[in-house]
Design a protein around this motif. Structure first.
Motif, PDB file in Angstrom:
ATOM      1  N   HIS A 109       0.815  -1.217   0.000  1.00 25.46           N
ATOM      2  CA  HIS A 109       0.000   0.000   0.000  1.00 25.46           C
ATOM      3  C   HIS A 109       0.856   1.279   0.000  1.00 25.46           C
ATOM      4  CE1 HIS A 109      -3.582   2.365   1.095  1.00 25.46           C
ATOM      5  NE2 HIS A 109      -2.773   3.043   1.852  1.00 25.46           N
ATOM      6  N   HIS A 113       1.154   4.473  -2.756  1.00 27.10           N
ATOM      7  CA  HIS A 113       1.094   5.925  -2.560  1.00 27.10           C
ATOM      8  C   HIS A 113       2.280   6.613  -3.234  1.00 27.10           C
ATOM      9  CE1 HIS A 113      -2.297   6.849   0.015  1.00 27.10           C
ATOM     10  NE2 HIS A 113      -2.019   5.836   0.820  1.00 27.10           N
ATOM     11  N   TYR A 130       5.208  10.486   3.862  1.00 26.02           N
ATOM     12  CA  TYR A 130       3.974   9.691   3.718  1.00 26.02           C
ATOM     13  C   TYR A 130       3.204   9.781   5.026  1.00 26.02           C
ATOM     14  CZ  TYR A 130       1.208   5.341   3.507  1.00 26.02           C
ATOM     15  OH  TYR A 130       0.210   4.411   3.561  1.00 26.02           O
ATOM     16  N   SER A 132      -0.659   9.424   6.848  1.00 27.62           N
ATOM     17  CA  SER A 132      -2.043   8.977   6.694  1.00 27.62           C
ATOM     18  C   SER A 132      -2.577   8.500   8.034  1.00 27.62           C
ATOM     19  CB  SER A 132      -2.094   7.852   5.662  1.00 27.62           C
ATOM     20  OG  SER A 132      -1.456   6.708   6.194  1.00 27.62           O
ATOM     21  N   ASP A 294      -6.469   7.202  -0.100  1.00 26.26           N
ATOM     22  CA  ASP A 294      -6.429   5.830  -0.629  1.00 26.26           C
ATOM     23  C   ASP A 294      -7.363   5.672  -1.829  1.00 26.26           C
ATOM     24  OD1 ASP A 294      -4.776   5.287   1.472  1.00 26.26           O
ATOM     25  OD2 ASP A 294      -6.247   4.128   2.613  1.00 26.26           O
TER      26      ASP A 294
HETATM   27 MG    MG Z   1      -2.996   5.027   2.745  1.00 28.41          MG
END
Ligand code: MG
Length: 335
Positions: A109, A113, A130, A132, A294
Motif C-alpha cells: 500500500h 502511494h 507519507y 495517513s 487511498d
Molecule cells: Mg494510505
C-alpha cells in the motif's frame, strides 16, 4: 499498452482504478463513514467494502470505456492495513484474476502511494513524506528499496487527528481530518502542546493523551475554543513533520519533496512544507484528495510497474498481511 485494474481497501476507503501506461482511466471510490464520536471497526469496514466493490469495478470499467477482456492484470493491496477489509478485497482480486485468466499483482500500500505521487507530480527521485491514518514515514529510495529514514514511534499522525476528532465529537463526514482543517482556519490562540521529535522519528501518543485530557477543562472555562484546539493541534503536529522532513532533505540533498497519504491533502501542511522547500531551493510535489487519499489507481500504478518488471504474485502466495513495511519490497522497476 497494458491496462491494470487496481483494488484498494486497507482501511475505510474502497476503490477500483484503471491505469494504462501512466494514464489514470478511472478511479471510483467509496468511503465508510461512521457517526461522530465513533471510529470504524474492521468487520464493519469489511462488510461495507464487500457491498460496494462489485459496483465500483463495474463503474471503473464503464468510466474507462473498457470491457473486462481489456484488463491485462489485476492488482490489489496485500498490506499493510486492517485484516478483515484487506481480506475482502484480496478475495475479489483473486476471483477476478482467475475468472479473466490474468496475472495477479500483490501491492504494498505504501509503495502504491509513492508510485501514484511520482506519476501525478512527475517526480523522478523525491524524498517522500507519507502521512495517513495508518502510516507516518519519511522515505528515500536507495539501492532498490524505499528506505524508511524516519517514522512515528507510536500512532500515525492521521490516527492522532482522527482520535482527537472522535474525543471532541467532530464529524467524520467527509473525513475527520478535513473537518479539523476547516475548524483550524478559525482558530486564533496557539496553545503549547507536547512536541516530540527524536532525530528523524516523531511521536504523537503523548500529545494525543495530553490534548484529550485538557480539552474538556479548556472548553468549559472558555480558555480555548474547539477551533483553537484544532489550530494548535495542526500547527504542532505539522511542525514536527516539517522538522524531520527538512532534516532528511538536508541529509539526502533532495531537490524534490513528495507529500503523499490522506493527511497530505491538508492545505496547511502543504503550505508549511512548501515554505520549508522554497527556503531550501527544493520543489514540493503534492497532490489533491483524488490521488493522496487511498484509491484504486495508486494500486494499479504500482502494479503496472511490477508487471513491467516481471514481478507477478503467485496466487498461492497472495495472502494479505497487516504488517508489511515499505522497505520489504524490492523495487525491481527502478535503478
Ligand atoms: Mg494510505
Amino acid at each position: 499498452m497494458p491496462v491494470v485494474l487496481g483494488l484498494e481497501g486497507s482501511a475505510n476507503k474502497v476503490g477500483a482504478g484503471l491505469v494504462r501506461d501512466g494514464a489514470v482511466l478511472s478511479n471510483p471510490r467509496a468511503t465508510y463513514v461512521t457517526a461522530p464520536g465513533h471510529g470504524f471497526a474492521p468487520g464493519a469496514a469489511a462488510r461495507h467494502h464487500r457491498r460496494r466493490l462489485p459496483g465500483l469495478v463495474a463503474a471503473a470499467l464503464r468510466e474507462a470505456g473498457l470491457r473486462a477482456a481489456d484488463v491485462d492484470a489485476v492488482a490489489f493491496t496485500r498490506g499493510p492495513g486492517m485484516g478483515a477489509p484487506l481480506a475482502v478485497v484480496a478475495a475479489a482480486a483473486r476471483t477476478l484474476a482467475q475468472l479473466w485468466d490474468r496475472p495477479l499483482l500483490g501491492v504494498n500500500h505504501c509503495v502504491g502511494h509513492i508510485e501514484m505521487g511520482r506519476l501525478v507530480c512527475g517526480a523522478r527521485d523525491p524524498l517522500v513524506l507519507y502521512v495517513s491514518g495508518g502510516n507516518t514515514q519519511v522515505i528515500a529510495f536507495a539501492r532498490r528499496r524505499y528506505r524508511i529514514l524516519g517514522e512515528t514511534l507510536d500512532v500515525a499522525v492521521g490516527n492522532c487527528l482522527d482520535r482527537f476528532a472522535r474525543a471532541l465529537q467532530i464529524s467524520n463526514d467527509p473525513s475527520p481530518g478535513y473537518n479539523i482543517e476547516q475548524l483550524a482556519k478559525k482558530g486564533t490562540k496557539l496553545l503549547e502542546l507536547p512536541y516530540v521529535v527524536k532525530g528523524l522519528d516523531v511521536s504523537f501518543s503523548g500529545l494525543l493523551s495530553h490534548i484529550e485530557a485538557v480539552a474538556p477543562q479548556l472548553l468549559a472555562s472558555g480558555e480555548a475554543t474547539v477551533e483553537d484546539l484544532c489550530f494548535s493541534l495542526q500547527e504542532t503536529v505539522f511542525a514536527m513533520l516539517v522538522e524531520v522532513t527538512e532534516r532528511a532533505a538536508a541529509q539526502c540533498r533532495s531537490p524534490e519533496v513528495l507529500l503523499v497519504g490522506g493527511v497530505g491533502c491538508n492545505e496547511r501542511l502543504q503550505e508549511m512544507l512548501g515554505a520549508m522547500c522554497s527556503a531550501r531551493g527544493a520543489r514540493l510535489c503534492a497532490t489533491d484528495e483524488r490521488f493522496c487519499v487511498d484509491n484504486g489507481a495508486m494500486i494499479a500504478q504500482a502494479g503496472w510497474e511490477m508487471l513491467r518488471s516481471g514481478q507477478v504474485t503467485d496466487i498461492a502466495r497472495s495472502g494479505v498481511t497487516q504488517r508489511y513495511r515499505t522497505d520489504e519490497v524490492e523495487v525491481t522497476w527502478r535503478d
